[in-house]
Design a protein around this motif. Structure first.
Motif, PDB file in Angstrom:
ATOM      1  N   PHE A  80       0.810  -1.220   0.000  1.00 53.79           N
ATOM      2  CA  PHE A  80       0.000   0.000   0.000  1.00 53.79           C
ATOM      3  C   PHE A  80       0.846   1.274   0.000  1.00 53.79           C
ATOM      4  O   PHE A  80       0.461   2.258  -0.647  1.00 53.79           O
ATOM      5  N   PRO A  81       1.999   1.320   0.692  1.00 57.43           N
ATOM      6  CA  PRO A  81       2.826   2.527   0.571  1.00 57.43           C
ATOM      7  C   PRO A  81       3.233   2.858  -0.865  1.00 57.43           C
ATOM      8  O   PRO A  81       3.441   4.034  -1.191  1.00 57.43           O
ATOM      9  N   ASP A  82       3.341   1.833  -1.740  1.00 56.61           N
ATOM     10  CA  ASP A  82       3.649   2.104  -3.139  1.00 56.61           C
ATOM     11  C   ASP A  82       2.527   2.914  -3.795  1.00 56.61           C
ATOM     12  O   ASP A  82       2.776   3.802  -4.621  1.00 56.61           O
ATOM     13  N   VAL A  83       1.282   2.583  -3.420  1.00 53.98           N
ATOM     14  CA  VAL A  83       0.135   3.338  -3.934  1.00 53.98           C
ATOM     15  C   VAL A  83       0.178   4.772  -3.421  1.00 53.98           C
ATOM     16  O   VAL A  83      -0.024   5.730  -4.178  1.00 53.98           O
ATOM     17  N   GLY A 127      -1.520   1.556   9.907  1.00 51.61           N
ATOM     18  CA  GLY A 127      -1.661   2.311   8.662  1.00 51.61           C
ATOM     19  C   GLY A 127      -3.084   2.773   8.466  1.00 51.61           C
ATOM     20  O   GLY A 127      -3.954   2.564   9.330  1.00 51.61           O
ATOM     21  N   PHE A 128      -3.325   3.369   7.295  1.00 58.60           N
ATOM     22  CA  PHE A 128      -4.627   3.977   7.014  1.00 58.60           C
ATOM     23  C   PHE A 128      -5.074   3.621   5.600  1.00 58.60           C
ATOM     24  O   PHE A 128      -5.331   4.490   4.767  1.00 58.60           O
ATOM     25  N   ALA A 129      -5.197   2.323   5.340  1.00 54.01           N
ATOM     26  CA  ALA A 129      -5.561   1.859   4.002  1.00 54.01           C
ATOM     27  C   ALA A 129      -6.949   2.349   3.588  1.00 54.01           C
ATOM     28  O   ALA A 129      -7.219   2.505   2.398  1.00 54.01           O
ATOM     29  N   GLU A 130      -7.817   2.612   4.562  1.00 53.77           N
ATOM     30  CA  GLU A 130      -9.166   3.097   4.241  1.00 53.77           C
ATOM     31  C   GLU A 130      -9.114   4.509   3.681  1.00 53.77           C
ATOM     32  O   GLU A 130     -10.018   4.940   2.968  1.00 53.77           O
TER      33      GLU A 130
END
Length: 327
Positions: A47-50, A240-243
């Motif tokens: 997700f950090p890549d996004v 993290g905060f994927a939402e």
């Protein structure tokens, strides 16, 4: 060399496969001058890549850049003082640059891979398992405690469940679909709840008092219910905060039941308390060598489709790890 380039921070759709990417020079900015050059065999997508592709990641680099924060491959060059040698099978964190034929590694965040792990498993190993391992360390988890895992079918979620297999009593996964429930159960979840149901109340029914630890890589509006799902003295781990949204908490909720909210960020911890990274790496290498980790890979993309990988995460379609395999 070939690589997937982000030319501007306009999101994952900007990713493009190019064959004119410059060879890596010098050392990785995080490597304190130690040049560790790796021939990449598979790259993991996270997700950090996004977030980097959107200009929203705190550890981003200037555009244009090669995306990909994690790799598995063969060491080409290593310092004389390093514990690595050319020919070693390794996996590790790169923050960016992994989705190319060669990448600069960060020695302190690099592990040796046992022969029984293939390249895709290696690319699915380091970052998620290091995050999960450090999360449980920060939580002070002890065997027999109950743990709830949000985003349980994602990369960090599946790694956390895998490390808790047979140790948490019980492990409870929160997911959004039948397909993701299958993933969570395959990774060792004892109970699986839906994010669309009153899961906090169900947690209290299952345990009688709430869980000792909540692991949350999702954030957003479920944060308050995570506090409600904790037992007295429970710990909520902010991974993290994927939402997408960053939640806030009224601290009286912590006071009334002696709750703790703890952040999880490995690199600042290692910089302030040097010496944790070798302990972490040794633990991960031992777990891999002994066959105690089983990275769950939901998507394996060939290199010519590598530019599609970020979109899978951005659309919340990922189950377990997304990996790009190189020829």
């Amino acid at each position: 060399m070939r690589g997937v380039v982000i030319p501007a921070t306009t999101g994952p759709d900007a990713a493009m496969l190019r064959d004119d990417v410059p060879e890596p020079t010098g050392a990785h900015p995080w490597a304190e001058g130690e040049r560790l050059l790796v021939d990449v065999r598979a790259a993991g997508v996270n997700f950090p890549d996004v977030l980097q592709s959107k200009g929203l990641y705190q550890h981003g680099t200037e555009t244009p850049y090669v995306t990909g924060g994690e790799y598995a491959g063969v060491v080409l060059e290593a310092p004389e003082s390093s514990r690595f040698r050319p020919g070693d099978r390794v996996a590790g964190l790169s923050v960016w640059g992994a989705m190319a034929e060669r990448v600069l590694g960060i020695p302190r965040y690099t592990v040796r891979l046992p022969a029984h792990m293939d390249w895709a498993e290696g690319a699915a190993f380091f970052l998620n398992y290091a995050t999960a391992w450090f999360t449980l360390h920060r939580a002070g988890f002890t065997e027999g405690e109950s743990v709830l895992v949000h985003g349980a079918a994602g990369g960090v979620g599946t790694a956390t469940l895998d490390l808790l297999r047979g140790k948490a009593k019980p492990s409870i996964a929160v997911v959004s679909s039948d397909a993701k429930e299958e993933v969570a159960r395959a990774c060792g979840a004892d109970n699986v709840l839906r994010s669309t149901e009153p899961w906090a109340a169900r947690v209290r029914e299952l345990t009688g008092h709430g869980v000792a630890v909540v692991v949350d890589p999702v954030g957003g509006d479920r944060f308050v219910d995570s506090l409600r799902a904790l037992d007295v003295g429970g710990r909520l781990m902010v991974v993290g905060f994927a939402e997408g949204s960053i939640p806030e908490v009224k601290v009286n909720r912590l006071l009334l039941r002696n709750l703790s909210v703890l952040g999880v960020a490995l690199d600042p911890w290692e910089k302030r308390f040097p010496g944790y990274a070798p302990e972490l790496v040794a633990g991960l290498e031992a777990a891999a060598e002994e066959g105690r980790v089983r990275p769950f890979i939901g998507d394996r993309l060939p290199f010519d489709r590598a530019a599609e990988a970020l979109g899978i995460l951005d659309r919340r379609e990922a189950r377990g790890k997304v990996v790009v395999e190189f020829p």
